[in-house]
Structures are given as C-alpha cells and as structure tokens.
Design an enzyme around this catalytic site. Sequence first.
Site, short mmCIF file in Angstrom:
data_model
loop_
_atom_site.label_atom_id
_atom_site.label_comp_id
_atom_site.label_asym_id
_atom_site.label_seq_id
_atom_site.Cartn_x
_atom_site.Cartn_y
_atom_site.Cartn_z
N GLN A 35 0.65 -40.88 -9.09
CA GLN A 35 0.29 -40.05 -10.12
C GLN A 35 0.17 -41.09 -11.03
OE1 GLN A 35 -1.28 -36.81 -10.14
NE2 GLN A 35 -1.12 -36.93 -7.81
N HIS A 37 -0.94 -43.82 -12.57
CA HIS A 37 -2.37 -44.46 -12.13
C HIS A 37 -3.38 -43.52 -12.35
CE1 HIS A 37 -0.79 -47.80 -9.90
NE2 HIS A 37 -1.62 -48.07 -10.67
N GLU A 151 2.03 -48.72 -20.34
CA GLU A 151 3.18 -48.92 -20.98
C GLU A 151 4.63 -49.31 -20.14
OE1 GLU A 151 4.31 -46.19 -24.32
OE2 GLU A 151 2.79 -46.93 -25.57
N LYS A 152 4.45 -49.05 -18.73
CA LYS A 152 5.88 -49.86 -18.03
C LYS A 152 5.39 -50.69 -17.70
CE LYS A 152 5.73 -50.05 -13.42
NZ LYS A 152 6.40 -51.08 -13.11
N MET A 187 7.27 -44.77 -11.73
CA MET A 187 6.11 -45.19 -11.32
C MET A 187 5.33 -45.88 -10.91
SD MET A 187 4.50 -40.81 -10.45
CE MET A 187 5.26 -39.64 -10.31
N SER A 188 5.76 -46.29 -9.61
CA SER A 188 5.10 -47.72 -9.57
C SER A 188 4.62 -48.18 -7.96
CB SER A 188 6.50 -48.97 -9.67
OG SER A 188 6.03 -50.47 -8.78
N SER A 189 3.79 -48.31 -7.58
CA SER A 189 3.25 -48.76 -6.08
C SER A 189 4.47 -49.17 -5.73
CB SER A 189 2.18 -49.74 -6.33
OG SER A 189 1.21 -49.07 -7.20
#
Length: 283
Positions: A35, A37, A151-152, A187-189
Amino acid sequence: MEIYSDKQQITLAINELKAKKLTIGMVPTMGALHQGHLQLVKKALEENDKVVVSIFVNPTQFDNKEDLEKYPRTLEVDVELLKTVNKNNILVYAPTVNDIYEGKTISQKFDFDGLEFEMEGKFRHGHFDGVGTIVKRFFEIVKPHKAYFGEKDFQQLAIIKKLVEKYNIPVKIVGCKIHREANGLAMSSRNTRLKPDYKIAAPFIYKILKTAKEKFGTKSANKVMEWVENQFAKHDILELEYFIIADANTLKPIKRKSNKKTYRAFIAVYADDIRLIDNIALN
Ligand code: PAF
C-alpha cells in the site's frame, strides 16, 4: 497496462507521450509492492498525465548476497495490484539486470557531500553508490518530470535530492509521508518475510519512536538515546542496530539541541534476519 523490459522500447513510448505534451511521473521500486508504494503511485497519478513504475531489484545496492537472493520478486502480482489503481495511465518498466548494466554490474562512485557516510552508509557498504547508479540510470532512460520516493528511506530521499542537484538532472523529487500498518509498523516489502513472532513484535519499533519523540521535548538527546537502547536491551527478540538523533538536513548526529534546527530520529532493527528501518520527525 503496458509492461516494458527493454530500455529502447520504453524510451520510444516516452518520446511519444512527451511529443503529445503529456507529463511523466516516475515511481522507482524494487517490486513486492504494498500500500505504501500504491500511495506513491496515486500521488504521482494526481500530479502527472502518465506514471512509469519501475520494478527492478537492483543488485548493486545490496551488500549482502543472501538479502539480494531472498528479496521477494512478484512481478505478476505487482502488475495486478497496479491495475487496481489505474489501468490506462501506468507504464511498468521491469528491466533485466543486463538491460540496465550491459554486462558490467558495478556502481558508479558518488560524492553526496557526506550524506552517504551517516547511518545506513555506515552499516551497508556501497549501498548509496548502488542507489545513485540505478536512480541516475532510470532518470536518463525515463526522463520523468517528477519522481516520488517515500520518507521511510529518508536518507535515500536526501541523497537522491543531492544527486539531482549535483548532476543538474531536470526532475522534481517529491518526498511522501511514511505509510504504516494499522499497528504502526512502517510498510516495507521486507515485512512479508517476517516470521509470525517477529511480525507481532515489530510494531514496537514505531512505539519506541513515538515515545522517543515525546521524551525529546524535555530531555537531552543523549538521555533519549540511552532510554531507547535500554528498551531494546530488555526486548526478547528484536535487536537494535542503531538509534540516532540527527539534523534532518545534514543527517549528522545531534551535538547540542538548538531550536533553530530540525531533528529526526532514525532507527534500524533486526527482526531475526530481517532488517527494518524507520524514522520520525522530532520537532
Ligand atoms: O527504495 C527502493 O525501493 C530502491 O532503493 C530504489 C529507489 C527503487 C532504487 O533501487
């Protein structure tokens, strides 16, 4: 939705769009889309006529072979997800390693005025040379008007802004807010690879960042750092790699608090073999 794996073909497609005076946004990704992305893609679609989403696991930005091999590759699912956002105005560019590196899978060396030596630069050798190489290459191929980054990866965002400034690349870099799960986890892959216990534990990272922010209002940076280190020392399974309070512009660690500067806290944590990063604005 058009999917290109060849730079000549995407160049032709983009030239045609530009001849029609359409604006191009770009969202560079390594796939395994989530989400976070999709929010970048939605913002890019609001601000541009067409959006190129690149999906490419860039080998030169990995300093760990196993991490590169295990990085999730889910092109078909990614394309289906993008179709849920928009079927007509997204172009997917999913090149092969050879299409990008033409037989020489090595990074260019960059000078990002010291931004590259802080935090991630200390722990992931060569990482930002790899990121600079691929992003510069994408900008040469796609020539977008605007490009969107989360910005993560705040340090990466700062470095890409520096890249564009130093090489006079005519693209506007747009930084977008961190997208979080309902439990606060950024959120991260990589989240998809978390084992169940670690998935439950990982929201602790953002909880700590929020409390560190509160404490920073009244306590010294050293006291806040000490407190964070203690929290992780007591934690059963999460391992702190670094927690740093830094100047949000230079990314240099804070020396003495000044109310003229803006600060951010940055954190990297191991959840078993998965490395998670996050950050928060402090003032
Ligand atoms: O943030 C990422 O996913 C990657 O570092 C990027 C910018 C797509 C370059 O490979």
